[in-house]
Scaffold this active site. Sequence first.
Site, PDB file in Angstrom:
ATOM      1  N   CYS A  57      -1.213  -3.174  -1.812  1.00  0.00           N
ATOM      2  CA  CYS A  57      -0.050  -2.649  -2.218  1.00  0.00           C
ATOM      3  C   CYS A  57       1.002  -3.847  -2.909  1.00  0.00           C
ATOM      4  O   CYS A  57       1.892  -3.543  -3.611  1.00  0.00           O
ATOM      5  CB  CYS A  57       0.766  -2.230  -1.063  1.00  0.00           C
ATOM      6  SG  CYS A  57       0.492  -3.304   0.288  1.00  0.00           S
ATOM      7  N   GLU A 111       5.876   1.102   5.461  1.00  0.00           N
ATOM      8  CA  GLU A 111       5.448   0.086   4.331  1.00  0.00           C
ATOM      9  C   GLU A 111       4.772   0.910   3.248  1.00  0.00           C
ATOM     10  O   GLU A 111       3.699   1.391   3.509  1.00  0.00           O
ATOM     11  CB  GLU A 111       4.594  -0.846   4.471  1.00  0.00           C
ATOM     12  CG  GLU A 111       4.617  -2.117   3.765  1.00  0.00           C
ATOM     13  CD  GLU A 111       3.251  -1.830   2.738  1.00  0.00           C
ATOM     14  OE1 GLU A 111       3.373  -1.333   1.672  1.00  0.00           O
ATOM     15  OE2 GLU A 111       2.387  -2.381   3.103  1.00  0.00           O
TER      16      GLU A 111
END
Length: 401
Positions: free
Chosen positions: A264, A230
């Site tokens: 994020c 990720e």
Amino acid sequence: MSNTLKVRNPYTGEFDYAFADPEPTEISARCAALKANQADWGVRDLDERIGALQDFGAAIRRQSAELAAALRADTGRSHVADSEVETLSALIRRLASDAPAALAPPAPRAAGIPIIEGSSVRSPNGLVGNITPWNFPVILSFLDTFPALAAGNAVLIKPSEVTPRWVEPMREAIDACPDIARVLDIVVGTGQAGAALIDHVDAVVFTGSVPTGRKVAEAAARRFVPAYLELGGKDPAIVLASAEVRTAAQTITFCSCQSTGQACQSLERAYVHRSLYDEFVSAAIETAESLELNYPDIETGVIGPFIFAEQAAKVRAQIEDAVARGATLHCGGERIDQGGIWMRPAVLTDVTHDMLVMREETFGPVVPIMPFDSEAEALALANDSLYGLSASVFAGSLEEA
């Protein structure tokens, strides 16, 4: 001999913590112990594994004050630190609910030849290495660890060397649960420890930057083990002409700056229909200027310090690049040194896609705003990115969005 590394406190700027970077032989030994214990764990009934995780959740709750205090020192945040610790219990509750269906064997399926039927057997990978980042140190260490344990794997977590203080109280919670302690370990170390870990695991999970993620993927590929990555984003928000403009501006600005933009899924680009643009910009500036720093009282304010000091320079460089290329900085963006490093939320207009702030992940409290004239143009702008993680659409109805 291990190197002793000093760790900076993001709120005070002082180097007030230290740890020994482990040698590769220590990583190897820890991995071997976990692998030896995983065989028994992997054949236990799912209910038994879930029960052990629930016991672990109770042990975490008993350590919650110590964990939250350590996280406050690691991140320079108070309310977010408390929320991280509280979220772990919710993750385990959800896992207990979802795991039976998720891990149930799939139904047999017909093959191309009529007399042959195919079936699947789900088995653990073995030892999972979980390399985690500094922005949400606890949540992002256990978001993947809990499911991996429930599925019968052992897990070795390698958290960021930037935020290691939480590991000591977490180890106390682990040690209070003998079943979990046999199959879960945490080793604090630098990138050297992460690289050594990949040499011994059966699968690796990584959350972090694209350059480091590429190194992790390449190292895993050399060993033919799975890698789950990720890797950040440049998350766009589209505001259609039918949207409630002030709500959209307030939400996007807050979601760009909450946790100092060090998430994020932070919104990093706003594309606003031209008919709403001027009102949106005014409301965004008003919202940005209302968001206070959590200094000098860590219990107040929304904007915390940069956890990783070097990130402040990267964010400032993006702002300077944008202004040099013709962008207008309406507020914020200055570096504030109080031992720790803060930045008031910045709102930028007159931005274009040749600016770093519109192309590279910012990871800071910056709101760049760009107008569009048609939905096709908005989609093209939002999709003009190397990243793909999250995105938002603001509209007058769910159907239109």
